[in-house]
Design a protein around this motif. Structure first.
Motif, PDB file in Angstrom:
ATOM      1  N   ARG A  64       0.836  -1.200   0.000  1.00 19.28           N
ATOM      2  CA  ARG A  64       0.000   0.000   0.000  1.00 19.28           C
ATOM      3  C   ARG A  64       0.871   1.250   0.000  1.00 19.28           C
ATOM      4  O   ARG A  64       1.873   1.324   0.703  1.00 19.28           O
ATOM      5  CB  ARG A  64      -0.929  -0.002   1.216  1.00 19.28           C
ATOM      6  N   PHE A  65       0.469   2.233  -0.815  1.00 16.03           N
ATOM      7  CA  PHE A  65       1.177   3.511  -0.876  1.00 16.03           C
ATOM      8  C   PHE A  65       0.226   4.560  -1.420  1.00 16.03           C
ATOM      9  O   PHE A  65      -0.908   4.238  -1.823  1.00 16.03           O
ATOM     10  CB  PHE A  65       2.443   3.394  -1.742  1.00 16.03           C
ATOM     11  N   THR A  66       0.628   5.817  -1.406  1.00 12.77           N
ATOM     12  CA  THR A  66      -0.227   6.887  -1.916  1.00 12.77           C
ATOM     13  C   THR A  66       0.522   7.717  -2.953  1.00 12.77           C
ATOM     14  O   THR A  66       1.750   7.781  -2.961  1.00 12.77           O
ATOM     15  CB  THR A  66      -0.718   7.820  -0.791  1.00 12.77           C
ATOM     16  N   LEU A  67      -0.267   8.339  -3.819  1.00 14.21           N
ATOM     17  CA  LEU A  67       0.238   9.291  -4.804  1.00 14.21           C
ATOM     18  C   LEU A  67      -0.677  10.515  -4.787  1.00 14.21           C
ATOM     19  O   LEU A  67      -1.852  10.409  -4.408  1.00 14.21           O
ATOM     20  CB  LEU A  67       0.248   8.675  -6.207  1.00 14.21           C
ATOM     21  N   PRO A  68      -0.178  11.663  -5.218  1.00 14.18           N
ATOM     22  CA  PRO A  68      -1.056  12.841  -5.276  1.00 14.18           C
ATOM     23  C   PRO A  68      -2.149  12.657  -6.314  1.00 14.18           C
ATOM     24  O   PRO A  68      -1.909  12.111  -7.392  1.00 14.18           O
ATOM     25  CB  PRO A  68      -0.098  13.968  -5.671  1.00 14.18           C
ATOM     26  N   ALA A  69      -3.368  13.114  -5.975  1.00 11.53           N
ATOM     27  CA  ALA A  69      -4.496  12.994  -6.908  1.00 11.53           C
ATOM     28  C   ALA A  69      -4.719  14.276  -7.691  1.00 11.53           C
ATOM     29  O   ALA A  69      -5.725  14.402  -8.385  1.00 11.53           O
ATOM     30  CB  ALA A  69      -5.769  12.617  -6.146  1.00 11.53           C
ATOM     31  N   ARG A  71      -2.027  15.730  -9.635  1.00  7.67           N
ATOM     32  CA  ARG A  71      -1.035  15.857 -10.705  1.00  7.67           C
ATOM     33  C   ARG A  71      -0.583  14.463 -11.123  1.00  7.67           C
ATOM     34  O   ARG A  71      -0.739  13.495 -10.370  1.00  7.67           O
ATOM     35  CB  ARG A  71       0.162  16.680 -10.236  1.00  7.67           C
ATOM     36  N   ALA A  72      -0.040  14.357 -12.321  1.00  7.14           N
ATOM     37  CA  ALA A  72       0.517  13.084 -12.776  1.00  7.14           C
ATOM     38  C   ALA A  72       1.726  12.733 -11.917  1.00  7.14           C
ATOM     39  O   ALA A  72       2.439  13.607 -11.417  1.00  7.14           O
ATOM     40  CB  ALA A  72       0.910  13.180 -14.244  1.00  7.14           C
ATOM     41  N   SER A  73       1.967  11.445 -11.723  1.00 11.81           N
ATOM     42  CA  SER A  73       3.065  11.015 -10.857  1.00 11.81           C
ATOM     43  C   SER A  73       3.570   9.657 -11.328  1.00 11.81           C
ATOM     44  O   SER A  73       3.205   9.179 -12.409  1.00 11.81           O
ATOM     45  CB  SER A  73       2.614  10.965  -9.398  1.00 11.81           C
ATOM     46  N   SER A  74       4.388   9.017 -10.499  1.00  5.50           N
ATOM     47  CA  SER A  74       4.933   7.710 -10.862  1.00  5.50           C
ATOM     48  C   SER A  74       5.406   7.008  -9.602  1.00  5.50           C
ATOM     49  O   SER A  74       5.485   7.598  -8.522  1.00  5.50           O
ATOM     50  CB  SER A  74       6.105   7.866 -11.847  1.00  5.50           C
ATOM     51  N   GLY A  79      13.539  -1.750 -10.293  1.00  7.47           N
ATOM     52  CA  GLY A  79      14.359  -1.063 -11.276  1.00  7.47           C
ATOM     53  C   GLY A  79      13.608  -0.422 -12.420  1.00  7.47           C
ATOM     54  O   GLY A  79      14.223   0.047 -13.384  1.00  7.47           O
ATOM     55  N   GLN A  80      12.277  -0.384 -12.349  1.00  5.97           N
ATOM     56  CA  GLN A  80      11.469   0.178 -13.430  1.00  5.97           C
ATOM     57  C   GLN A  80      10.563   1.265 -12.879  1.00  5.97           C
ATOM     58  O   GLN A  80      10.051   1.168 -11.758  1.00  5.97           O
ATOM     59  CB  GLN A  80      10.624  -0.916 -14.092  1.00  5.97           C
ATOM     60  N   SER A  81      10.352   2.311 -13.659  1.00  9.93           N
ATOM     61  CA  SER A  81       9.458   3.393 -13.274  1.00  9.93           C
ATOM     62  C   SER A  81       8.120   3.234 -13.999  1.00  9.93           C
ATOM     63  O   SER A  81       8.078   2.930 -15.199  1.00  9.93           O
ATOM     64  CB  SER A  81      10.070   4.749 -13.629  1.00  9.93           C
ATOM     65  N   PHE A  82       7.030   3.434 -13.265  1.00  7.57           N
ATOM     66  CA  PHE A  82       5.680   3.282 -13.803  1.00  7.57           C
ATOM     67  C   PHE A  82       4.953   4.624 -13.673  1.00  7.57           C
ATOM     68  O   PHE A  82       4.690   5.093 -12.563  1.00  7.57           O
ATOM     69  CB  PHE A  82       4.905   2.208 -13.044  1.00  7.57           C
TER      70      PHE A  82
END
Length: 477
Positions: A64-69, A71-74, A79-82
């Motif tokens: 479980r983690f969060t990202l800002p809603a 703006r676009a993020s990743s 070793g890979q960015s999504f």
């Protein structure tokens, strides 16, 4: 012999909730053996996985983690960015799919043929990213998981009526492992896996996520020891693989933390997605139970501005099926299809509930500053419908089905179209009319499909991607 998971499957993103300008996410992994996947890194922080469920040959993990809603993020893993199109505040694109499989031999189909529409979805996302992917039911076709065990080999026509506790325990293990393998096969398909790692999913179940016709089968089957065991294992698998959770740990979007029913709602800026549970409390005599209706009453009373999408896994607006039900009762060879019709809101058995739901939707639709659209799947055809609510006001229903299930014969689509032309008006003064898709002549389009929902400048529109006809012109909502 126990089947093997050849390699790590995931991440599969599931949206836990939207709140306080943040997108709460769960990343699901299916990993051979017991080794944990590496941490997810988001916004400079590492997030480590927790084991959700252990199987004979694999372990399911969740991070479980969060990202800002706003703006676009990743996020980064292994070793890979999504990249994630997590800006849900302005212009927005959503995908809607249903019926990701077939009843018989689904896993034997050529991957390139089976997942052609998933490849099209990926191409759309690469052209202009999708913020969310809504799954409207039948994410898996679990009808064959009962095979290979003596208690359920011929389910539901024939099954063991009085199994011993040891037999039930063995059946439970058999079903649990078969559900794992079914989900693993779907989630490792490259056309799906690429999208699932970048577009958060919201999933609602329907009958094939349990077994064909669940809830419309006779009580002698669903309330038997074997039937209850099947439902219990299907429900556990639905929570693990489609919601990335287990009982006692449901995310805040679920209306009932105890999980007696599995209704959920997500609220964003000017956007609400409502998904009532049409299977968890279902019987032959009802579509929803007391918990589900209480959740819908609460959503109806909530003055949310903006636009709501109501996910009804079976179409909320449709033709007069009571005529077809009468014909089937009179023709013995057709009676085997009774359960398929009883699954629908339009069945004679559910007419009062249907009216109750339509009155709720009408109340929401007529609220000033609020719009609502019904989204449905289930019928393996693409169509739309309208229910007149007042002068210049109508409820739109959009049906997209199926993303992997091959279309039925065009003759069936024409027959449903003829039935639809008879009209239906369950609420007096509010007639329902089935309409062709933009650019199509027939009321029902017999092609595999998925639905694209777009918000631009605050206004919503919809387009269907049809397997042979391509993208339809936009339909303003």
């Amino acid at each position: 012999m126990t089947e093997q998971i050849p390699r790590t499957i995931g991440p599969v993103l599931v949206l836990d909730d939207l709140s306080d300008g943040r997108m709460a996410l769960a990343a699901l992994f299916i990993v051979p053996g017991e080794a944990a996947p590496g941490p997810i890194r988001a916004e400079g922080m590492d997030h480590r996985p927790a084991a959700l469920a252990r199987y004979d040959s694999a372990t399911v993990w969740r991070t479980r983690f969060t990202l800002p809603a706003g703006r676009a993020s990743s996020y980064d893993w292994n070793g890979q960015s999504f990249a994630v199109a997590s800006d849900l505040t302005g212009d927005l694109r959503l995908g809607y799919v249903s019926c990701n499989g077939e009843e018989i031999g689904d896993m034997d189909r050529a991957e390139s043929e089976r997942n052609v529409m998933w490849a099209r979805l990926r191409a759309q996302h690469e052209a202009a990213p999708l913020g969310l992917l809504l799954h409207g039911g039948d994410q898996i076709y679990a009808d064959e998981v009962t095979q290979g065990h003596p208690l359920t080999e011929d389910w539901p026509e024939d099954f063991e009526r009085h199994p011993t506790p040891a037999q039930v325990a063995d059946l439970r293990h058999h079903l649990r492992e078969r559900f794992l393998m079914r989900y693993a096969a779907l989630y490792r398909a490259p056309q799906f896996a690429w999208l699932a790692a970048r577009v958060p999913s919201l999933m609602q179940w329907d009958d094939h996520d349990i077994c064909d016709g669940w809830g419309s089968l006779r009580r002698s089957r669903t309330e038997s020891t074997v039937g209850e065991t099947l439902f219990s294992e299907a429900r556990a698998a639905f929570l693990i693989f489609q919601q990335a959770t287990v009982d006692g740990d449901l995310p805040p979007r679920f209306a009932d933390p105890k999980g007696q029913h599995l209704d959920w709602t997500v609220r964003g800026q000017g956007l609400r997605i409502i998904a009532p549970d049409l299977r968890g409390e279902r019987t032959r005599r009802r579509v929803m139970g007391p918990g589900g209706w209480a959740a819908m009453e609460a959503e109806t009373a909530r003055p949310d501005p903006g636009h709501s999408f109501l996910m009804s896994s079976v179409p909320l607006l449709g033709p007069r099926l009571s005529i077809l039900e009468t014909i089937m009762v009179l023709i013995p060879s057709m009676q085997k299809y009774e359960d398929d019709l009883r699954d629908q809101w339009q069945s004679r058995a559910h007419r009062e509930e249907w009216r109750r739901m339509l009155r709720m939707v009408r109340e929401m639709a007529l609220r000033e500053g609020h719009g609502i659209t019904a989204l449905s799947g289930e019928i393996h055809l693409a169509t739309r419908a309208e229910m007149t609510l007042g002068p210049g006001i109508a409820l739109d229903q959009l049906v997209a089905s199926g993303v992997a299930h091959r279309a039925p014969p065009k003759g069936w689509a024409r027959f449903l179209g003829a039935l639809a032309r008879l009209g239906e008006s369950p609420l007096r003064g509010h007639p329902i009319r089935v309409r062709p898709l933009p650019g199509q002549r027939a009321l029902y389009t017999a092609e595999r499909n998925w639905l694209l929902l777009e918000r631009s400048g605050g206004a919503w529109s919809a387009r269907w991607d049809l397997e042979h006809s391509g993208l339809t012109p936009p339909l303003p909502l």
